[in-house]
Design an enzyme around this catalytic site. Structure first.
Site, PDB file in Angstrom:
ATOM      1  N   ARG A 188       0.874  -1.244  -0.058  1.00  0.00           N
ATOM      2  CA  ARG A 188       0.022   0.029  -0.059  1.00  0.00           C
ATOM      3  C   ARG A 188       0.868   1.389   0.008  1.00  0.00           C
ATOM      4  O   ARG A 188       0.470   2.376   0.759  1.00  0.00           O
ATOM      5  CB  ARG A 188      -1.034  -0.083   1.081  1.00  0.00           C
ATOM      6  CG  ARG A 188      -2.026  -1.161   1.136  1.00  0.00           C
ATOM      7  CD  ARG A 188      -2.919  -1.360  -0.092  1.00  0.00           C
ATOM      8  NE  ARG A 188      -3.561  -2.396   0.039  1.00  0.00           N
ATOM      9  CZ  ARG A 188      -3.215  -3.557  -0.660  1.00  0.00           C
ATOM     10  NH1 ARG A 188      -2.231  -3.722  -1.418  1.00  0.00           N
ATOM     11  NH2 ARG A 188      -4.104  -4.613  -0.602  1.00  0.00           N
ATOM     12  N   SER A 236     -11.034   0.338   2.872  1.00  0.00           N
ATOM     13  CA  SER A 236     -10.089  -0.046   4.151  1.00  0.00           C
ATOM     14  C   SER A 236      -9.735   1.121   4.590  1.00  0.00           C
ATOM     15  O   SER A 236      -9.141   1.901   3.852  1.00  0.00           O
ATOM     16  CB  SER A 236      -9.272  -1.147   3.711  1.00  0.00           C
ATOM     17  OG  SER A 236      -9.811  -2.321   3.713  1.00  0.00           O
ATOM     18  N   GLU A 306      -4.538   4.286   5.442  1.00  0.00           N
ATOM     19  CA  GLU A 306      -4.320   4.164   3.833  1.00  0.00           C
ATOM     20  C   GLU A 306      -4.763   5.290   3.374  1.00  0.00           C
ATOM     21  O   GLU A 306      -4.366   5.647   2.368  1.00  0.00           O
ATOM     22  CB  GLU A 306      -5.247   3.065   3.349  1.00  0.00           C
ATOM     23  CG  GLU A 306      -4.653   1.560   3.759  1.00  0.00           C
ATOM     24  CD  GLU A 306      -5.536   0.550   2.776  1.00  0.00           C
ATOM     25  OE1 GLU A 306      -6.012   0.906   1.742  1.00  0.00           O
ATOM     26  OE2 GLU A 306      -5.388  -0.679   2.818  1.00  0.00           O
TER      27      GLU A 306
END
Length: 320
Positions: A188, A236, A306
Site C-alpha cells: 500500500r 479499508s 491508507e
C-alpha cells in the site's frame, strides 16, 4: 500516509482560475470548487481551484505553471481514498479527464490511462481473455491512484502486473517513464508522491479465457457485496499490520459500530468508516484517530491509515 497542509484564504483563486482557463483551453477550470463532494466519503470542503485536465498538452502546461508558482496541489483521481477537511484546501486540485481514461490491449500488454477506473480495466481485460487483473474489479479507484497505493485485493496487487508508468511531476514540471524498479511498490505504498500525476501505465498480463476471468470477477463482486458495506466510505481505513488484520484489531478493541458525530465504524466490517449524508469530514478524522487510539491501547499495535488527508493542519499521528 499523506497529508496536504494548507491554510485557507491565502490566494486570489478566482483571479488565478481565470488566468488558468486562458492557459488551458482544453480543460475545465473551476474556482472554489466542491472538492469533498468528489471523494467517495462525499463530505468536506472546497478547493481553491479545481482543474479537470482535458489534454496532455494542458497537463504539461499546468505542471510548469504549478512548479513556477509553488501552489500546493492534490491529485483527486476518483476520490476513493481521500478525506478532505471541512475547512477545504487552499490549493489546486487536479483531476484527469476522459482523454486519460483509454485502454489499449496489445496481446498480453495493456496500456491504460491513469484516469481509468480499475473495475472497467478488469472487465476489459477479462473480455479480452487476459488473466491476472480480475481482482481489480473490487477496487473502486483509478489506475493512477492504484499505482500510488500499490492497490490490491484477494491476494494480488498492482506490483505483480505493472511494468511502467508515465508520470508528470507538478512540483518540477518534468515528466518521465518510470520502470517498476524505480516505482518502489511495497504494501500500500510507492515512490509516487502527492505531486505526481500518473498519466498512463503498462500492464503485463497472462493469457486466459473469457469465461474463467468473468467467473472470477463474479466471485469478487459477490464477496464484496456480502463482506463490505456500501454507502459513503473509502474502503479499508487502515493498512493491515504484518500477519494481522486491521479489521480484527478494531473489532477486538471495541471499535465496531463506534460513532462520533456523523461518522461511524461499519457494523459489517470494522475497517470501514462511513459518513452520514451531509456529514462532517472532521468527524470522520476524529473517529479514525479514536479507533487507532483504542487499538493501540488494547493491543499495543499502532494502525496506519491508507487514507490520504487533504486540508488537515496536523498529521494523523500527532492527533492521537
Amino acid at each position: 500516509m499523506s497529508i496536504e497542509r494548507t491554510s485557507r484564504g491565502v490566494h486570489d483563486w478566482p483571479r488565478i482560475a481565470e488566468s488558468l482557463a486562458t492557459e488551458l483551453p482544453g480543460s475545465r477550470v473551476l474556482p472554489d470548487a466542491p472538492l469533498g463532494a468528489l471523494s467517495t466519503y462525499r463530505v468536506g470542503g472546497t478547493a481553491g481551484v479545481l482543474v479537470e485536465v482535458g489534454t496532455a498538452g494542458d497537463l504539461r502546461t499546468l505542471a510548469r505553471t504549478v512548479a513556477r508558482e509553488g501552489w500546493e496541489v492534490v491529485v483527486v483521481g476518483l476520490g476513493s481514498n481521500l478525506l478532505v477537511a471541512d475547512a477545504g484546501f487552499d490549493g489546486v486540485a487536479i483531476r484527469l479527464g476522459t482523454a486519460f481514461a483509454i485502454t489499449r490491449i496489445e496481446h498480453t500488454r495493456v496500456h491504460v490511462g491513469g484516469a481509468t477506473p480499475l473495475p472497467v480495466v478488469a472487465r476489459q481485460c477479462a473480455a479480452a481473455g487476459l488473466g491476472g487483473f480480475s481482482w481489480a474489479v473490487g477496487v473502486p479507484g483509478s489506475v493512477g491512484g492504484a499505482v500510488r497505493m500499490n492497490a490490491g485485493g484477494h491476494g494480488s496487487e498492482m506490483s505483480e502486473v505493472l511494468r511502467s508508468a508515465d508520470i508528470v511531476d507538478l512540483a518540477t514540471g518534468k515528466d518521465w517513464r518510470a520502470g517498476l524498479e524505480t516505482l518502489g511498490l511495497t504494501y500500500r505504498s510507492s515512490a509516487v508522491t502527492s505531486t505526481h500525476v500518473v498519466v498512463e501505465v503498462e500492464l503485463h498480463l497472462q493469457p486466459s479465457n473469457r469465461e474463467r476471468e468473468e467467473h472470477l470477477i463474479g466471485e469478487v463482486v459477490t464477496w464484496r457485496r456480502h463482506n463490505q458495506p456500501g454507502g459513503a466510505n473509502t474502503g479499508s481505513v487502515f493498512t493491515n499490520p504484518p500477519g494481522d488484520s486491521a479489521g480484527r484489531l478494531v473489532e477486538d478493541a471495541g471499535g465496531k459500530g463506534l460513532r462520533m458525530g456523523s461518522a461511524s465504524v461499519s457494523a459489517l466490517h470494522a475497517n470501514f468508516i462511513q459518513a452520514d449524508p451531509g456529514g462532517s469530514a472532521d468527524d470522520v478524522m476524529s473517529l479514525m484517530v479514536e479507533v487507532a487510539r483504542r487499538v493501540e491501547s488494547h493491543s499495543g499495535i499502532r494502525l496506519l491509515p491508507e487514507t490520504h488527508f487533504v486540508g488537515f493542519d496536523q498529521p494523523f499521528r500527532s492527533q492521537r
